[in-house]
Structure formats: structure tokens, C-alpha cells
Design an enzyme around this catalytic site. Structure first.
Site, PDB file in Angstrom:
ATOM      1  N   SER A  23       0.835  -1.204   0.000  1.00 34.65           N
ATOM      2  CA  SER A  23       0.000   0.000   0.000  1.00 34.65           C
ATOM      3  C   SER A  23       0.871   1.255   0.000  1.00 34.65           C
ATOM      4  O   SER A  23       1.622   1.474  -0.953  1.00 34.65           O
ATOM      5  CB  SER A  23      -0.963  -0.049   1.179  1.00 34.65           C
ATOM      6  OG  SER A  23      -2.014   0.864   1.028  1.00 34.65           O
TER       7      SER A  23
ATOM      8  N   ASP B 179     -10.288  -3.942  -4.660  1.00 34.67           N
ATOM      9  CA  ASP B 179      -9.444  -2.947  -3.999  1.00 34.67           C
ATOM     10  C   ASP B 179      -9.538  -1.625  -4.761  1.00 34.67           C
ATOM     11  O   ASP B 179      -9.345  -1.611  -5.979  1.00 34.67           O
ATOM     12  CB  ASP B 179      -7.997  -3.441  -3.988  1.00 34.67           C
ATOM     13  CG  ASP B 179      -7.035  -2.519  -3.270  1.00 34.67           C
ATOM     14  OD1 ASP B 179      -7.454  -1.457  -2.772  1.00 34.67           O
ATOM     15  OD2 ASP B 179      -5.839  -2.864  -3.206  1.00 34.67           O
TER      16      ASP B 179
ATOM     17  N   HIS C 197      -7.802  -5.503  -0.449  1.00 35.55           N
ATOM     18  CA  HIS C 197      -6.613  -4.786  -0.021  1.00 35.55           C
ATOM     19  C   HIS C 197      -6.085  -5.382   1.288  1.00 35.55           C
ATOM     20  O   HIS C 197      -6.857  -5.855   2.122  1.00 35.55           O
ATOM     21  CB  HIS C 197      -6.981  -3.314   0.181  1.00 35.55           C
ATOM     22  CG  HIS C 197      -5.808  -2.420   0.401  1.00 35.55           C
ATOM     23  ND1 HIS C 197      -5.043  -1.937  -0.631  1.00 35.55           N
ATOM     24  CD2 HIS C 197      -5.269  -1.916   1.546  1.00 35.55           C
ATOM     25  CE1 HIS C 197      -4.094  -1.168  -0.146  1.00 35.55           C
ATOM     26  NE2 HIS C 197      -4.198  -1.148   1.175  1.00 35.55           N
TER      27      HIS C 197
END
Length: 354
Positions: free
Chosen positions: A201, A295, A325
Site C-alpha cells: 500500500s 481494492d 486490499h
């Protein structure tokens, strides 16, 4: 997560963790029935039943949205959630807390090695959390997984967080961590030419930016491992709309992160924030880009992998179509997440063994 770490959880969280682990041990046929009717995305991918069931529970818990809370409270919440869902591991041969020197002060980090003896290489790892949340605690399970299954050391870095330290603090700390890892590798019995830079991320964003910044350096990464990376804060790609709410990471979360990471909104156009906007990606380290089918960040991850390929960078795009995610944090409760993270670990093993 080690058994010792699990004991740091409060009683309610230990009970929640026990319930989740019990659910994970149910026969797959039972989990599939519980997850019947799992959503299907526009590309025809169906959410894994165990993930669909867990989301159905999580989305009903009042007060679970950290973006409505003060930053310090949100940070504690993210760490607690990570500990609840973390995988379990045997004791590691090396769990060394240390400090990385930098021009802006010492950076806390932890080095992991699963088994005594030789290690194939080193992964310098940057956690997720939107540059605002997250820590070595929240990413403990994921980095242990990589260390164990790739047979490498992992240096997990607690870079400075926003809003106290907005952009470019995280990038500066990332560069300092890389330089430290290169210098320290021989001390740890490792070859500096076998160092992977990795993150998830926001940490994937730091990783991508570093891979561009290190082009032409005396020592370059042998692989950039990007888990569901942020690559473009200048706009919202179509997956933002498709997965705006209900799939763990939400559009509201990303807005909350962006507002705290960028002291000036115009910084979103800086390639050190949005590497997808870089004029040229040629010469970057070979890439393994993992994206999840459900996501908000999926499309920008795919776009970045395509741009790397177009620039001649050896790139593998690994699409985990049935996951959400942050799936690397749920390997202990999701067979699909386990398999997807194992494929990434195998890519690391291949890169450092070449």
C-alpha cells in the site's frame, strides 16, 4: 505472530482472535456455504468466501471506521486489528530491534531471520497504513511470512508518519534505510547485490519511488516487490468507484490519508508521490506487482505494472482476483491470501537466488 505477541492482546481481542481462528478451521465446504452470494466484480471475479464472510461481520461492527477518530486512536486500532488477524509462526532465530541512523534522527527497525544459518538475501520492507498509520507491529505477520517462506532476512522499517511528518519524510527515511541495509548486509553475512525493496500500500508507494531513485546507484535492488501499491494520488482511477465502500479499504480512507500525507495538495503531481506520473520508468529494478480484485487501488497498480513493462522493466503482474486490499495480513485465516502471498515469497526467493 509469535505466541508471546498474541499474549499482549486484551481479553476481548484474544477472544475475537480465537473466534476468527476457529472460523478459519471450518471445512472449506462450510465456509463456502457461509460465503454464498459473495460479490462479483466487473471483471467477473468472485470474492473469496472466507473474505466475504469476514467482511460481512466487520462491516456491521459500529465505530470501526478509523477515519472518524483521532490519529493516535486510529493507530492503536490498526495495530490491534493486525494482531487479531495475524498468522502464527514458530520462534525466529533472529528478531533484532535496531536503529537506522539518518539526518533526521534514528529510525526504528527490526531484522527478522526465521532459521539459524545462512540467509539467501535481504528484504527492506515498508509497511502500509497510508503514510499515517501502521508500524512494525501491524506488519509483523507479513514480514515473518516473507522471511520464512523466501528464506531471507527482512528489515522492517518504522519510517516517520504523517501528519507529524508529511511528504517527503517517508521517502527520506526509505532512502536512509536502503543505504543502511547496503552497508550492513556484509555484517549480517549477506550479499548487497541480493537486496529486495518491498512494501504494501503506502509502503508499496515508497518502494516504487525508491526503485526509481536508485537507478544508477552503486547498489540497486534486485527486485521491487509492490503489494497493492499506491501509484497515483493525483486522481481516482475507476476501481475507486467500484470499491468505494465495503471492501476494507474505502475511498473515504484514501481521502483521509491523502489529506494528512500531503501538506500541499499540489504535491500529488510529484512523481515521488505519484510514481505513475514519472516521465520515464526505464532502468528501474525488476518488479513483482501484486494487486487485489476488490481494492480501490487495483487499477493504478495495474497501470503501473503496464508502464513498467512498456519501459522495458521485467515485470510480473500478479492479480489476486478474489481478494481485498491488505490480504498479506490475513494469511492465517484465508487460504486464498496464503497462496497469493506465497507466490510473492517465491518471487523474492527467485530474485535473491539468481
Amino acid at each position: 505472530m509469535s505466541d508471546a505477541t498474541s499474549r499482549t492482546l486484551s481479553l476481548p481481542l484474544r477472544l475475537e482472535r480465537a473466534a476468527i481462528r476457529g472460523f478459519a478451521r471450518l471445512p472449506q465446504a462450510v465456509i463456502a456455504r457461509l460465503g454464498a452470494g459473495a460479490p462479483v466484480n466487473r471483471d467477473g471475479e468472485r470474492l473469496a468466501p472466507e473474505v466475504a464472510t469476514a467482511l460481512g461481520v466487520l462491516n456491521r461492527i459500529p465505530g470501526s471506521d478509523f477515519s472518524t477518530k483521532p490519529v493516535d486512536v486510529a493507530r492503536r486500532q490498526i495495530e490491534e486489528e493486525a494482531l487479531v488477524f495475524a498468522d502464527t509462526f514458530p520462534p525466529f532465530a533472529v528478531e533484532e530491534d535496531l536503529f537506522i541512523p539518518s539526518a533526521h534522527g534514528d529510525i526504528p527497525a527490526t531484522r527478522y531471520r526465521a532459521k539459524a544459518g545462512e540467509s539467501r538475501g535481504l528484504v527492506v520492507y515498508f509497511h502500509g497504513g497510508g503514510w499515517v498509520l501502521g508500524s512494525r507491529v501491524s506488519t509483523d505477520s507479513a514480514v515473518r511470512f516473507l522471511a520464512l517462506h523466501a528464506g531471507v532476512d527482512v528489515l522492517s522499517v518504522d519510517y516517520r508518519l504523517a501528519p507529524e511528518h508529511p511528504f517527503p519524510a517517508a521517502i527520506e527515511d526509505g532512502l536512509a534505510a536502503w543505504e543502511y541495509a547496503v552497508a550492513q548486509a556484509p555484517v549480517w553475512g549477506l550479499d548487497p547485490s541480493r537486496i529486495v525493496v518491498a512494501g504494501d500500500s503506502a509502503g508499496g508507494n515508497i518502494t516504487a519511488v525508491l526503485a526509481l531513485a536508485l537507478r544508477g546507484a552503486a547498489v540497486e535492488p534486485c527486485l521491487q516487490l509492490l503489494f497493492f501499491p499506491v501509484t497515483d494520488l493525483s486522481t481516482k482511477h475507476p476501481s475507486y468507484e467500484e470499491f468505494s465502500d465495503g471492501f476494507f479499504l474505502t475511498e473515504r480512507h484514501m481521502d483521509w490519508y491523502r489529506e494528512r500525507y500531503l501538506a500541499d495538495p499540489a504535491h500529488a503531481l510529484d512523481p515521488r508521490v505519484s510514481p505513475l506520473l514519472a516521465d520515464d520508468l526505464a532502468g528501474a529494478a525488476p518488479a513483482y506487482v501484486a494487486v487485489a480484485g476488490f481494492d480501490p487501488l487495483r487499477d493504478e497498480g495495474i497501470a503501473y505494472a503496464r508502464r513498467l513493462e512498456e519501459a522495458g522493466v521485467p515485470t510480473e503482474l500478479a492479480r489476486a482476483g478474489d481478494l481485498i486490499h491488505a490480504f498479506i495480513n490475513i494469511t492465517g485465516v484465508s487460504p486464498s491470501a496464503y497462496a497469493a502471498t506465497l507466490r510473492a515469497a517465491q518471487a523474492v526467493e527467485k530474485a535473491v537466488s539468481g
